[in-house]
Every structure is written in C-alpha cells, then in structure tokens.
Write an enzyme that holds these catalytic residues in place. Structure first.
Site, short mmCIF file in Angstrom:
data_model
loop_
_atom_site.label_atom_id
_atom_site.label_comp_id
_atom_site.label_asym_id
_atom_site.label_seq_id
_atom_site.Cartn_x
_atom_site.Cartn_y
_atom_site.Cartn_z
CE LYS A 246 46.38 0.95 65.27
NZ LYS A 246 47.18 1.90 66.20
CG ASP B 133 49.65 0.25 67.93
OD1 ASP B 133 49.92 0.15 69.31
OD2 ASP B 133 49.65 1.37 67.23
CD GLU C 36 52.89 1.78 67.47
OE1 GLU C 36 53.19 1.14 66.41
OE2 GLU C 36 52.19 2.72 67.60
CG ASP D 239 51.86 5.67 69.54
OD1 ASP D 239 52.16 6.88 69.84
OD2 ASP D 239 51.07 5.37 68.87
CE LYS E 76 51.63 7.74 66.10
NZ LYS E 76 50.42 7.32 66.83
O1 OSB Z 1 48.32 4.08 67.90
O2 OSB Z 1 49.81 4.53 66.15
C1 OSB Z 1 48.59 4.56 66.73
C2 OSB Z 1 46.38 6.16 64.16
C3 OSB Z 1 45.79 7.04 64.96
C4 OSB Z 1 45.64 7.01 66.15
C5 OSB Z 1 46.45 6.30 67.05
C6 OSB Z 1 47.44 5.61 65.99
C7 OSB Z 1 47.28 5.36 64.65
C8 OSB Z 1 47.86 4.53 63.58
C9 OSB Z 1 48.59 5.13 62.39
O3 OSB Z 1 48.25 3.28 63.88
C10 OSB Z 1 47.87 5.30 61.33
C11 OSB Z 1 48.51 6.09 60.28
O4 OSB Z 1 48.31 7.12 60.43
O5 OSB Z 1 49.34 5.25 59.33
MG MG Z 2 50.31 3.26 68.18
#
Ligand code: OSB
Ligand code: MG
Length: 371
Positions: A166, A191, A216, A241, A265
């Site tokens: 992140k 991300d 992302e 996303d 998702k």
């Molecule tokens: O932005 O991808 C995202 C988890 C919760 C909310 C948003 C995101 C995420 C993740 C995925 O990054 C984490 C996972 O479940 O492996």
């Molecule tokens: Mg994401």
C-alpha cells in the site's frame, strides 16, 4: 432443470479480530465485521454468501449496517418464496432496488453456490473455469525498511508469487525500487487507494521507475481524467479497483484508456453474475484482469477462487492463506498455500461450509428467517 425455490434465508453478523492490524492511508482495520448469508431451498440445500462491506464507509459507501438493512427490508422480501431458474436470474428479482451492490452480491453468490451444490458440481467448473490451482498473492501493510524486507522474504518462502504494498506518504520510490530489485522472482503490485489525488500526478510519475508490475487505483474512484492522463504518461500499467463498480465502469476503463488492467471485486460489484459480465469485457478488449481481496473470510474467498479459475484471470490476485488474517474463522476448510498456489476444491458448490461452533463464538446479531 436445476432451478430452486428460495424457502428461507438466514443471516449471521460476526465480528472477528485480525491477527494484526491492516493499515492503509484511509483506515486501519483491527476487527472484521461481516454478514454470512444462508440461502435455503425447498429441498433444504443451503447456498452460502458473505457480505464484504466494512463497519464504516472508508472504502465504499456501503457498510455492514446498510447492507443488513437493505437485506432485511428490501432484498430478502424480494426473493423469498420466489422460483429461481438459474442464479444469473436472481438479481432480476431486485432490479427495482438501486445501488446496494455489496448487499446484493452476497445473495447473488449464495444463489450460485446453491445452484452448483444442487448440480453436485464445483462452482469453478460451473463457471467454465479451467485452472485447477490459483496463484497465491498477499497484501503486506504496516512495515518499513528491514521489517518490510523480512515480510517479503517470509512471503516468498511461504510460496507467494506476488506481493501487494500500500502506498502512503512515507513510501519513497527509491526505497521501494531497492526492495523490488532485491526480489527478482517476485511480482510487486502497489495500491494507491486514491492517495495521488492528494499527492499529485508528479508524485505518481516518480513511481514509474520502480519496476512495479502495476499501480492500482492511484487516484480516487471518480477521477477518470487523471487516470487517463497518468496512463498516457506512464509505462507502468494502471489497474483500477474502486473505479470498477459495474460492467459499465469496465467498459469505461477500456474505451477511455483510464487503465489497462481490471481489478475485479465480486463482492463489491454485485456478485458472480456481474463479475462474469466484467470478465466478458476483459475478454472482448483483451485486458488483463485479476481478483482483489476484501480482508474476507473463506466464503467470499471460495467464491473468488472459483472465478479466478477462468483463464482470462491471468494475474495473481489477493489470495492469501486463511492464517494470514485470522487466528480462526467461522469457515472450513481453511485456505492453504501449497507449492505456490491454492488447490480448487472438488466438492460441490464453493466447497466450504460454516463451522457452527466458531460461528457462534463470533456472532453479534442474527436474522433467523422462518426457522
Ligand atoms: O484496495 O484492494 C484494496 C482490502 C480492503 C479494502 C480494500 C483493499 C484491500 C486489499 C486486499 O488490499 C487485501 C486482501 O484481502 O488480501
Ligand atoms: Mg485496491
């Protein structure tokens, strides 16, 4: 053939602590609330769904409570005692309800599971999946420097093919490049969760040299023009996303060039039915597509794994082992990583069930339906 009548629906609202906090620039999650859905037909066959909304609206507008209310007041009354000839027809029963995609998704997914269980067929096979093993990918949050290096190394040893990091204001492109260079076998995704709407386009462009497989959602979900501009200027592919809420958004991505990769998702876009439409868009435009995680439990994960079996889903998604997030969870069997991947279940439907004992331990509210 294979249709069913929805005779009863049960909801279980749970709250389960994470092993360690999951932190992004938007929110730190320490406990996961969720709703498990049991859809029960005239023969007593049960299909399972899981709502992926969070407790507060930090990632999407919907919350656990708005989903609960939408399910109890609008969606369950619309489907109860209705005949469903095929799971793709379920959403037609509540097409008069706007939005509420996360609430709708868990019913849609439960219908797919139920249908596959009735046919005594694994869901991935029903969806036309061909892969038997799904590549594992993990999201690492919280660490910096040596700690982050160690976490990536641990992930590699555990068999992960891909890590996703992140981006926050402390993540410096040069430091990240060193990390990426140190693990030549590993794919790195980063991300932004919209952070560059605040940090600016120039800050994003500095990440183009890092060697990431993709970036992302650099800008916020509605910020299509910045994504178009960034996609033109960068060689690192941009994956969207939060911006992909429906099949129309996927079309928008493809036709505008706002990104070149779709993050799917299923629990956020309305379920398996809408996900299959989005996969069709990816096929039509030959866009890579992969499945993003929601810090979910095994029911949502199993639905996602079934979709990931489809050949167009070529990039490793957010598929980590159950013990990455949970000490224990109300679903069995657990997801495990074996030789870099997750084996798809040969059992009917999604191949997992609720563990009643663990479920009872973490349940904070129930909707009992008839029984
Ligand atoms: O932005 O991808 C995202 C988890 C919760 C909310 C948003 C995101 C995420 C993740 C995925 O990054 C984490 C996972 O479940 O492996
Ligand atoms: Mg994401």
């Amino acid at each position: 053939m294979g249709g069913f009548i929805i005779k009863d629906i049960r909801l279980h609202r749970v709250a389960v602590p994470l092993r360690k906090p999951f932190s992004t620039h938007l929110q730190t999650v320490v406990e996961r609330e969720s709703i498990f859905v049991e859809l029960i037909d005239e023969d007593g066959v049960i299909g399972l769904g899981e709502c992926v909304a969070f407790t507060s609206p930090w990632y999407t507008e919907e919350t656990v409570q708005t989903c609960w209310d939408a399910l109890v007041n609008w969606l369950i009354p619309a489907v109860l005692n209705k005949t469903v000839s095929h799971p793709s027809k379920l959403s037609g029963l509540f097409s008069h309800v706007k939005g509420n995609r996360m609430a709708k998704a868990c019913l849609d997914q439960a219908a797919w599971d139920l249908y596959a269980r009735k046919k005594e067929m694994p869901l991935w096979e029903l969806l036309g999946g061909t892969k038997k093993q799904i590549d594992a990918g993990v999201v690492l949050t919280g660490g910096v420097d040596q700690e982050l290096f160690n976490a990536v190394q641990t992930a590699q040893v555990a068999g992960y093919k891909r890590v996703k990091l992140k981006i926050d204001e402390h993540m410096k492109p040069m430091k990240l490049k060193k990390l990426v260079d140190a693990f030549s076998e590993m794919l790195f995704f980063a991300d932004g969760n919209g952070i560059f709407t605040r940090l600016g386009l120039n800050a994003l462009l500095e990440f183009d040299q890092v060697g990431l497989s993709l970036i992302e959602q650099p800008f916020k979900e509605d910020d299509w023009n910045h994504h178009i501009e960034a996609s033109r200027l960068m060689s690192t592919p941009i994956a969207l996303d939060e911006s992909i809420r429906s099949v129309w958004d996927a079309e928008h991505l493809a036709s505008s060039g706002a990104g070149s990769i779709i993050v799917l998702k299923p629990g956020r876009v309305g379920g398996t039915t809408e996900s299959l439409r989005i996969v069709d868009v990816a096929v039509k435009y030959d866009l890579p597509i992969w499945i993003g995680g929601m810090i979910e439990f095994g029911v949502s994960k199993a639905h996602n794994l079934a979709l990931a079996s489809i050949s167009q889903l070529s990039l490793p998604g957010d598929f980590s082992a159950s013990n990455h997030f949970w000490y224990e969870e109300p679903v069995e069997p657990a997801v495990v990583i074996e030789s870099g991947g997750i084996q798809l279940s040969k059992l009917p439907g999604i191949g997992v069930n609720l563990n009643e004992e663990v479920l009872r331990k973490y349940t904070i509210e129930r909707y009992k339906g008839k029984s």
